[in-house]
Write a protein that holds these residues in place. Structure first.
Motif, PDB file in Angstrom:
ATOM      1  N   GLN A 138      31.485  37.760  39.111  1.00 46.01           N
ATOM      2  CA  GLN A 138      32.345  39.320  38.949  1.00 46.01           C
ATOM      3  C   GLN A 138      33.564  38.844  39.271  1.00 46.01           C
ATOM      4  OE1 GLN A 138      30.241  42.012  41.062  1.00 46.01           O
ATOM      5  NE2 GLN A 138      31.622  41.778  42.295  1.00 46.01           N
ATOM      6  N   SER A 150      42.775  35.030  33.618  1.00 43.68           N
ATOM      7  CA  SER A 150      43.120  36.223  35.053  1.00 43.68           C
ATOM      8  C   SER A 150      43.002  35.716  35.914  1.00 43.68           C
ATOM      9  CB  SER A 150      42.496  37.982  34.041  1.00 43.68           C
ATOM     10  OG  SER A 150      41.235  37.818  34.260  1.00 43.68           O
ATOM     11  N   LYS A 176      42.457  50.336  48.802  1.00 52.11           N
ATOM     12  CA  LYS A 176      42.602  49.710  47.067  1.00 52.11           C
ATOM     13  C   LYS A 176      41.523  49.632  46.396  1.00 52.11           C
ATOM     14  CE  LYS A 176      47.715  48.784  46.918  1.00 52.11           C
ATOM     15  NZ  LYS A 176      48.484  47.735  46.840  1.00 52.11           N
ATOM     16  N   LYS A 177      41.243  50.303  45.051  1.00 51.62           N
ATOM     17  CA  LYS A 177      40.029  50.385  44.547  1.00 51.62           C
ATOM     18  C   LYS A 177      40.361  49.224  43.640  1.00 51.62           C
ATOM     19  CE  LYS A 177      35.886  52.229  42.470  1.00 51.62           C
ATOM     20  NZ  LYS A 177      35.470  53.462  42.185  1.00 51.62           N
ATOM     21  N   LEU A 178      40.064  48.044  43.279  1.00 50.17           N
ATOM     22  CA  LEU A 178      39.766  46.719  42.562  1.00 50.17           C
ATOM     23  C   LEU A 178      38.802  47.114  41.594  1.00 50.17           C
ATOM     24  CD1 LEU A 178      40.657  43.621  44.900  1.00 50.17           C
ATOM     25  CD2 LEU A 178      42.498  45.663  43.651  1.00 50.17           C
ATOM     26  N   GLU A 179      39.897  47.073  39.602  1.00 46.80           N
ATOM     27  CA  GLU A 179      38.602  46.802  39.498  1.00 46.80           C
ATOM     28  C   GLU A 179      37.899  45.431  38.885  1.00 46.80           C
ATOM     29  OE1 GLU A 179      38.969  45.471  33.949  1.00 46.80           O
ATOM     30  OE2 GLU A 179      40.789  45.701  35.530  1.00 46.80           O
ATOM     31  N   ILE A 180      36.581  45.918  39.403  1.00 48.26           N
ATOM     32  CA  ILE A 180      35.333  45.184  39.303  1.00 48.26           C
ATOM     33  C   ILE A 180      34.793  44.564  37.426  1.00 48.26           C
ATOM     34  CG2 ILE A 180      33.277  44.297  39.718  1.00 48.26           C
ATOM     35  CD1 ILE A 180      33.475  45.972  42.628  1.00 48.26           C
ATOM     36  N   GLU A 181      34.618  43.186  37.269  1.00 49.69           N
ATOM     37  CA  GLU A 181      34.458  43.008  35.646  1.00 49.69           C
ATOM     38  C   GLU A 181      33.478  41.579  35.983  1.00 49.69           C
ATOM     39  OE1 GLU A 181      35.530  40.636  31.561  1.00 49.69           O
ATOM     40  OE2 GLU A 181      36.980  41.121  32.480  1.00 49.69           O
ATOM     41  N   ARG A 231      37.163  40.539  40.887  1.00 44.69           N
ATOM     42  CA  ARG A 231      37.290  41.525  41.290  1.00 44.69           C
ATOM     43  C   ARG A 231      38.371  41.268  41.776  1.00 44.69           C
ATOM     44  NH1 ARG A 231      35.129  45.221  45.673  1.00 44.69           N
ATOM     45  NH2 ARG A 231      33.246  44.067  45.241  1.00 44.69           N
ATOM     46  N   GLY A 232      39.192  42.620  40.654  1.00 46.95           N
ATOM     47  CA  GLY A 232      40.585  42.105  40.498  1.00 46.95           C
ATOM     48  C   GLY A 232      41.083  40.586  40.090  1.00 46.95           C
ATOM     49  N   THR A 233      41.975  40.123  40.871  1.00 46.87           N
ATOM     50  CA  THR A 233      42.111  38.986  40.279  1.00 46.87           C
ATOM     51  C   THR A 233      41.173  37.682  40.869  1.00 46.87           C
ATOM     52  OG1 THR A 233      43.827  38.105  41.793  1.00 46.87           O
ATOM     53  CG2 THR A 233      44.722  39.221  39.230  1.00 46.87           C
TER      54      THR A 233
END
Length: 873
Positions: free
Chosen positions: A338, A371, A326-331, A340-342
């Motif tokens: 950063q 989050s 699974k590709k987790l969202e990175i902010e 990554r996911g939660t």
């Protein structure tokens, strides 16, 4: 040299009596070996090996070898070859097809013999198909089968079972993992999600052996790793983590072994009754309860280490099993972090070692971003490594001090950051004093949590005061806390309030000095540092004054107000006090304490606003109470003359120490009552947080003792008492009573209680009621009885403080001592702190006035004798 028992099974030793003797000898030798410091892992394995030999020999004795498809298999903990002295011996008798009635009969004889040998045997008899079917329906069975180990009989049958269990269709890891995770969550919730229970379970508490087993089960199912060592080979455990888990497991095994050799029946709870012997068996020997506290400190710290590793490794498993591919969202949150996911993660592999102060930046991000649900496994590993390699405490780094104070001032830090900082060892890495209280317990019934866990709960409790939904439970704090301007000072005081515990001396004084130094080091002004230091030094002042002093005495309020000095201190102190009480033991907070603290808070607030140079005029208060009560009684059609005649019988103190509502309530019933008979009134509505019981009867020397014994027998506790006598010799006694849950008495009990108390009062020479049995937990505590006399400002009365074990009948014995010596009791404040009674009594001599020294000595001697007779030891 590896452990080897001299006790071995001989072929001709099959009769039950001889076998039982051999097993007893083996257990005795293991106990001696353990106390001689033989490694516990060798003893546990040796016990399993010995049991293998017993079962295999009996298997042959019953001729099961003739059944070509029958197999004897160890499962569960026995399958792992982990047997403690009282461990269950779980076995599976496995066959390819349904066994005949003759074999069933022999199996029954086999199991009966094992029971006759007093072995704790858990057994099942199944075919392979039945095992697979039951295992698919039952997670516990499936888990036990994973650990199956061949003992005797048909290896082909065993191999067939293991082949089917290993099949991908039997509990696939993506199903098995979340099921075991949920199972762990449910188990943890049964222990209130904390490792710090007073009587923890070595196996099942969070951080206990079951948490290590969970890691092994998941690793075995998904990665095929059959041991912690194989997990490290597979790369899911580093060598350091493997060594740490083994070290923790061995310590928990030692504690469990030390407990089992003291018990007759299987149990894994470290109860009060066994903590002393377990500590001694493990070599934790010191004066008083210090050995127990040392052992429990090491135990709790071990649970914490296991819990930390369990959390980190399960997150790794989660990524490998459920999030694989699974590709987790990175902010990107900053140059260093950063999301990554939660999960938050460091963007550089050695960030914390290069710049240790950035550890605090991570928690600032966590406080700032709702989050974020946790820390990623690689970053957890990096944090653990950096924490161990720190060569100084973080507070010595100027940049870290600034970041820590930013966290203290962040509105979300109390519920989002500090708890996680504590669990991940960051607070201990920041403050040397905090590292000393980690796992620090106290051997008593009052403190449910260790010092560090309690302090964390104080912080959470403070945060709860900002939630208006809690206003009904904490009305004062929910009003006061939001308007406190410098919450950071209160938070620092909460962190330091118990930080001096476990070091000898007065922990409040130790903490006050260290809190002041901390504040100055962290850039606060001297007035701010003084306030924090004062809060730490006086954090018990308000609860002690409310619960153990006569707060309806204007002099007590004036003295308390002089110590508090101003409203800012008062508002901070009441929040810290309530948070401290609630975080000490969830069962301590009740409406009675809430009312007491509210009375003290508002009385002190009025005194401060009025000015301490303008004390309350006692005569004005008496006149006010009489005026208000008379108005209420006239509404009930009583004439001023009737009211005046009644009140002429009462002393001035009666009108000072009762509210106008109480005076009117008493008066309404007394004016209708035949004064030759006793009167018992029980308040319909909770008054001052409890049920008020008013007694009117011809005064007798034993009246207080009789009432105390009767209420105690009915499992009701007295928390306050006003003992008064009218001018013509009638008792006007008021008892504030709570039930065994710390709540007012249910309405449906009022009538029968009223009748029972009236019956006792009408008896010419009432006997002290039979006492309740001493509760089990009290049997394991010794509280040294202490009796002190405190001088009063006026010198007209004496105050006696009593500290003793809170055994049933204590108040009755105290009352009977006063009666024997003709000492007059005017009031009592009854406080129970865990196993300790800390009570205050207001007394005068037979002639009136304060007690003389010889009278004090006589009371002390008689009470010591009477209380010693109550001792359960």
């Amino acid at each position: 040299m590896p452990y080897q028992s001299p006790v071995s099974l001989q072929d001709d030793q099959i009769c039950p009596a001889e076998l039982k003797s051999q097993l007893e000898q083996f257990s005795l030798h293991q106990k001696e070996a353990f106390l001689a410091h033989q490694p516990v892992e060798e003893l546990v394995l040796a016990r399993s090996d010995y049991m293998d030999s017993v079962l295999s020999r009996l298997w042959t004795y019953f001729n099961f070898e003739q059944e070509s498809s029958l197999s004897l298999i160890a499962v569960g903990g026995y399958g792992r070859a982990e047997l403690h002295p009282l461990s269950d011996i779980d076995i599976l008798i496995l066959s390819q097809n349904t066994i005949s009635d003759d074999i069933c009969a022999k199996v029954s004889q086999f199991i009966t013999l094992l029971w006759d040998l007093r072995l704790e045997v858990g057994h099942s008899v199944r075919t392979i198909n039945e095992c697979i079917q039951v295992g698919q329906d039952d997670l516990t069975v499936a888990t036990n089968l994973q650990e199956a180990r061949f003992l005797s009989g048909s290896e082909a049958t065993y191999d067939d079972l293991m082949e089917q269990i290993s099949a991908p269709t039997f509990w696939p890891s993506e199903v098995f993992y979340p099921a075991k995770l949920q199972e762990q969550r449910e188990r943890h919730s049964r222990y209130h999600d904390t490792t710090y229970n007073l009587e923890p379970d070595i196996k099942s508490s969070p951080g206990g052996l079951r948490d290590i087993h969970t890691l092994s089960w998941v690793a075995r199912r998904h990665f095929g790793a059959t041991s912690l060592r194989e997990m490290s080979y597979a790369g899911f455990l580093t060598d350091a983590e493997y060594r740490e888990l083994v070290e923790c497991q061995n310590f928990l095994w030692r504690v469990r072994f030390a407990l089992h050799i003291e018990l007759n029946r299987y149990d894994n709870r470290l109860t009060f009754g066994h903590q002393a012997s377990v500590a001694e068996n493990l070599g934790f020997i010191a004066e008083g309860n210090r050995g127990i506290e040392m052992m429990m400190k090491e135990f709790y710290r071990t649970l914490r280490r296991v819990a930390e590793l369990n959390t980190m490794l399960l997150k790794l498993f989660d990524q490998a099993i459920t999030n694989k591919g699974k590709k987790l969202e990175i902010e990107v949150l900053s140059a260093d972090f950063q999301r990554r996911g939660t999960l938050i993660e460091a963007r550089k592999p050695a960030l914390f070692q290069a710049r240790p102060e950035t550890i605090l930046d991570m928690f600032f991000h966590i406080a700032n971003d709702s989050s974020i649900e946790g820390v990623s496994p690689p970053t957890l590993r990096q944090l653990r490594t950096a924490r161990r390699r720190l060569n100084r405490f973080l507070h010595t780094i100027p940049a870290a001090r600034e970041k820590f104070m930013d966290l203290v001032s962040h509105p979300n830090s109390l519920h989002r950051a500090f708890g996680l900082m504590h669990r991940l060892g960051v607070l201990a890495a920041y403050l040397p004093q905090w590292s000393q209280i980690v796992g620090q317990m106290q051997f008593d019934l009052f403190h449910v949590y260790t010092v560090d866990e309690h302090s964390m709960r104080v912080l959470k409790q403070l945060h709860s005061f900002s939630d208006s939904d809690n206003h009904a439970i904490h009305p004062i704090c929910c009003d006061v806390y939001p308007r406190i301007q410098k919450k950071n000072l209160l938070i620092i005081a909460a962190i330091f309030h118990d930080i001096g515990k476990g070091r000898g001396g007065d922990h409040s004084e130790i903490g006050a000095v260290e809190a002041y130094d901390f504040c100055i080091e962290h850039g606060l002004s001297k007035p701010e540092a003084k306030m924090v230091s004062w809060l730490v030094q006086n954090h018990l002042l308000m609860s002690v004054t409310a619960q153990r002093r006569d707060i309806y005495d204007p002099d007590v309020i004036t003295e308390f107000a002089k110590k508090v000095r101003d409203e800012e201190y008062l508002e901070n102190l009441v929040c810290l006090t309530v948070a401290d009480i609630c975080a000490t033991n969830p069962e301590l907070w009740n409406s009675w304490k809430r009312t007491l603290l509210a009375e003290l808070f508002y009385s002190t607030q009025r005194a401060l606003r009025r000015g301490l140079e303008n004390p309350v005029d006692v005569r004005d208060r008496i006149r006010h109470n009489q005026h208000m009560a008379a108005a209420m009684l006239r509404k009930e059609n009583f004439t001023p003359r009737e009211i005046e005649v009644l009140w002429q019988r009462f002393k001035a103190d009666y009108f000072l120490r009762h509210t106008a509502k109480q005076i009117a309530w008493h008066g309404e019933h007394l004016l209708k009552h035949d004064h030759k008979q006793p009167l018992v009134l029980i308040s319909k509505n909770a008054s001052r947080g409890g049920t008020e019981v008013f007694i009117y009867a011809k005064d007798k020397a034993s009246l207080f003792a009789t009432m105390a014994a009767e209420l105690d027998r009915r499992n009701l506790s007295i928390h306050d008492a006003q003992i008064m006598t009218s001018k013509d010799g009638y008792a006007l006694d008021t008892f504030m009573v709570l039930d065994h849950n710390g709540e007012p008495i249910d309405d449906d009990r009022h009538q029968i209680l009223q009748q029972q108390l009236c019956t006792i009062l009408q008896t010419a020479k009432p006997k002290i009621a039979n006492l309740r049995r001493t509760p089990r937990q009290l049997l394991h505590f010794n509280v040294k009885t202490r009796i002190d006399f405190i001088p009063t400002k006026t010198g007209k009365r004496s105050l006696m403080e009593l500290v003793a074990l809170d055994t049933p009948g204590l108040l009755a014995r105290v009352g009977s001592a006063f009666a024997e010596l003709d000492i007059h009791l005017h009031g009592a404040k009854i406080t129970t702190i865990g196993e300790r009674a800390e009570d205050l009594f207001i007394l005068t001599s037979p002639a009136g006035g304060r007690l003389e020294e010889e009278e004090e000595q006589a009371i002390r001697a008689l009470l010591m004798t009477k209380i010693a007779q109550l001792s359960p030891h």
